[in-house]
Design a protein around this motif. Structure first.
Motif, PDB file in Angstrom:
ATOM      1  N   UNK A  45       0.866  -1.414   0.047  1.00  0.00           N
ATOM      2  CA  UNK A  45      -0.101  -0.091   0.142  1.00  0.00           C
ATOM      3  C   UNK A  45       0.986   1.154   0.024  1.00  0.00           C
ATOM      4  N   UNK A  46       0.573   2.268  -0.734  1.00  0.00           N
ATOM      5  CA  UNK A  46       1.112   3.528  -0.741  1.00  0.00           C
ATOM      6  C   UNK A  46       0.251   4.618  -0.304  1.00  0.00           C
ATOM      7  N   UNK A  47      -0.813   4.799  -0.868  1.00  0.00           N
ATOM      8  CA  UNK A  47      -1.632   6.078  -0.408  1.00  0.00           C
ATOM      9  C   UNK A  47      -3.227   5.759  -0.806  1.00  0.00           C
ATOM     10  N   UNK A  48      -4.274   6.251  -0.256  1.00  0.00           N
ATOM     11  CA  UNK A  48      -5.577   6.203  -0.289  1.00  0.00           C
ATOM     12  C   UNK A  48      -5.989   7.698  -0.556  1.00  0.00           C
ATOM     13  N   UNK A  49      -7.068   7.797  -1.242  1.00  0.00           N
ATOM     14  CA  UNK A  49      -7.348   9.295  -1.685  1.00  0.00           C
ATOM     15  C   UNK A  49      -8.941   9.425  -1.591  1.00  0.00           C
ATOM     16  N   UNK A  50      -9.289  10.405  -0.758  1.00  0.00           N
ATOM     17  CA  UNK A  50     -10.878  10.481  -0.959  1.00  0.00           C
ATOM     18  C   UNK A  50     -11.193  12.137  -0.806  1.00  0.00           C
ATOM     19  N   UNK A  51     -12.242  12.417  -1.453  1.00  0.00           N
ATOM     20  CA  UNK A  51     -12.770  13.815  -1.386  1.00  0.00           C
ATOM     21  C   UNK A  51     -11.568  14.717  -1.627  1.00  0.00           C
ATOM     22  N   UNK A  54      -5.792  13.170   0.535  1.00  0.00           N
ATOM     23  CA  UNK A  54      -5.153  11.844   1.136  1.00  0.00           C
ATOM     24  C   UNK A  54      -5.794  11.501   2.541  1.00  0.00           C
ATOM     25  N   UNK A  55      -6.243  10.356   2.427  1.00  0.00           N
ATOM     26  CA  UNK A  55      -6.976   9.753   3.464  1.00  0.00           C
ATOM     27  C   UNK A  55      -5.747   8.971   4.547  1.00  0.00           C
ATOM     28  N   UNK A  56      -4.999   8.202   3.756  1.00  0.00           N
ATOM     29  CA  UNK A  56      -3.953   7.585   4.463  1.00  0.00           C
ATOM     30  C   UNK A  56      -2.737   7.417   3.644  1.00  0.00           C
ATOM     31  N   UNK A  57      -1.394   7.292   4.262  1.00  0.00           N
ATOM     32  CA  UNK A  57      -0.407   6.971   3.432  1.00  0.00           C
ATOM     33  C   UNK A  57       0.484   5.935   4.205  1.00  0.00           C
ATOM     34  N   UNK A  96     -15.793   1.694  -4.390  1.00  0.00           N
ATOM     35  CA  UNK A  96     -16.977   2.352  -4.422  1.00  0.00           C
ATOM     36  C   UNK A  96     -17.445   3.026  -3.090  1.00  0.00           C
ATOM     37  N   UNK A  97     -17.040   2.157  -2.055  1.00  0.00           N
ATOM     38  CA  UNK A  97     -17.072   2.713  -0.629  1.00  0.00           C
ATOM     39  C   UNK A  97     -15.834   2.471   0.050  1.00  0.00           C
ATOM     40  N   UNK A  98     -15.859   2.527   1.417  1.00  0.00           N
ATOM     41  CA  UNK A  98     -14.863   2.144   2.151  1.00  0.00           C
ATOM     42  C   UNK A  98     -15.058   1.158   3.245  1.00  0.00           C
TER      43      UNK A  98
ATOM     44  N   UNK B  97      -9.008   2.203   5.141  1.00  0.00           N
ATOM     45  CA  UNK B  97      -8.339   2.920   3.597  1.00  0.00           C
ATOM     46  C   UNK B  97      -7.652   1.809   3.108  1.00  0.00           C
ATOM     47  N   UNK B  98      -7.197   0.757   3.623  1.00  0.00           N
ATOM     48  CA  UNK B  98      -6.140   0.275   2.764  1.00  0.00           C
ATOM     49  C   UNK B  98      -6.196  -1.092   2.962  1.00  0.00           C
ATOM     50  N   UNK B  99      -5.618  -1.956   2.236  1.00  0.00           N
ATOM     51  CA  UNK B  99      -5.392  -3.547   2.128  1.00  0.00           C
ATOM     52  C   UNK B  99      -3.904  -3.805   2.482  1.00  0.00           C
ATOM     53  N   UNK B 100      -3.833  -4.749   3.439  1.00  0.00           N
ATOM     54  CA  UNK B 100      -2.424  -5.246   3.572  1.00  0.00           C
ATOM     55  C   UNK B 100      -2.104  -6.537   2.946  1.00  0.00           C
TER      56      UNK B 100
END
Lengths: 115, 111
Positions: A45-51, A54-57, A96-98, B97-100
């Motif tokens: 995992x690198x990064x997530x993005x919403x709205x 960045x949501x999480x990195x 689509x969702x989280x 927010x993520x998968x491992x």
């Protein structure tokens, strides 16, 4: 069937150069992700993005990386000054969702080779 | 710590036999698990998922079993076909927010 598309499929770049990897997520999805896979290793995992933020990195996603959704359809990953160890497959995904019960769809990947 | 791992790196099965791919996880708070299939040069392809409030889920020729007591996840493929040859990853959804991903098991189907 809707799919995540990534361009280019293969990118070769000189060390120290900037690269932009492009993704078109599935149109009704709201959550976007970048993952990478070094050859022969697991998907990370690198990064997530919403709205539009960045949501999480992960700790891999340092100051050399940035993401952007420049318009309503594209989602990009920029690496400012590439290093040899950035060579990997980079996968874009969208959902689509989280959270629980939310399937992420992956693109076919961009193979980045830094020389 | 948090980790998702696989017991076997390579599994070889005869065509027509059933395959069982195993995965261990360590985060008891994870609430969603997914199996992905990855063919050479392609992105991960969703196979089946399971929520933590379930212990079994079936799809077409595939079944996922979740044993929360021992933190173990397995993927069963019935009547394995040559097209099933690929690397299989289990993944664990942390929070929102993520998968491992685990390290992957290569499934080889022998004719």
């Amino acid at each position: 069937e809707p799919e995540v598309t990534q361009t280019p499929s293969h990118q070769v770049t000189q060390m120290g150069q900037e690269v932009i990897l492009r993704c078109v997520p599935i149109s009704n999805h709201l959550y976007f992700y970048w993952y990478r896979q070094i050859l022969g290793q697991k998907v990370e995992f690198l990064v997530s993005f919403y709205n539009n933020e960045i949501s999480e990195k992960s700790e891999i996603f340092d100051d050399q990386f940035s993401v952007e959704r420049p318009d309503g359809s594209n989602f990009t990953l920029k690496i400012r000054s590439t290093k040899l160890e950035d060579s990997a497959m980079y996968f874009c995904a969208s959902s689509e969702g989280q959270g629980a019960s939310t399937e992420a769809f992956f693109g076919q990947g961009t193979r980045l080779t830094v020389v | 710590g948090e980790s998702v791992g696989l017991h076997l790196p390579t599994l070889s099965v005869q065509e027509g036999d059933n395959s069982i791919i195993n995965c261990a996880y360590s985060n008891s708070a994870s609430d969603y698990f997914i199996w992905y299939k990855q063919e050479s040069g392609k992105g991960p392809q969703f196979i089946i998922d399971i929520r933590s409030n379930m212990d079994k889920r079936q799809g077409q020729r595939v079944t996922v079993l979740l044993n929360k007591t021992v933190k173990h996840l397995s993927l069963q493929i019935a009547a394995t076909q040559p097209g099933d040859s690929a690397v299989y990853f289990c993944a664990e959804a942390f929070g929102t927010y993520k998968y491992i991903f685990g390290t992957g098991t290569r499934l080889k189907v022998l004719a």
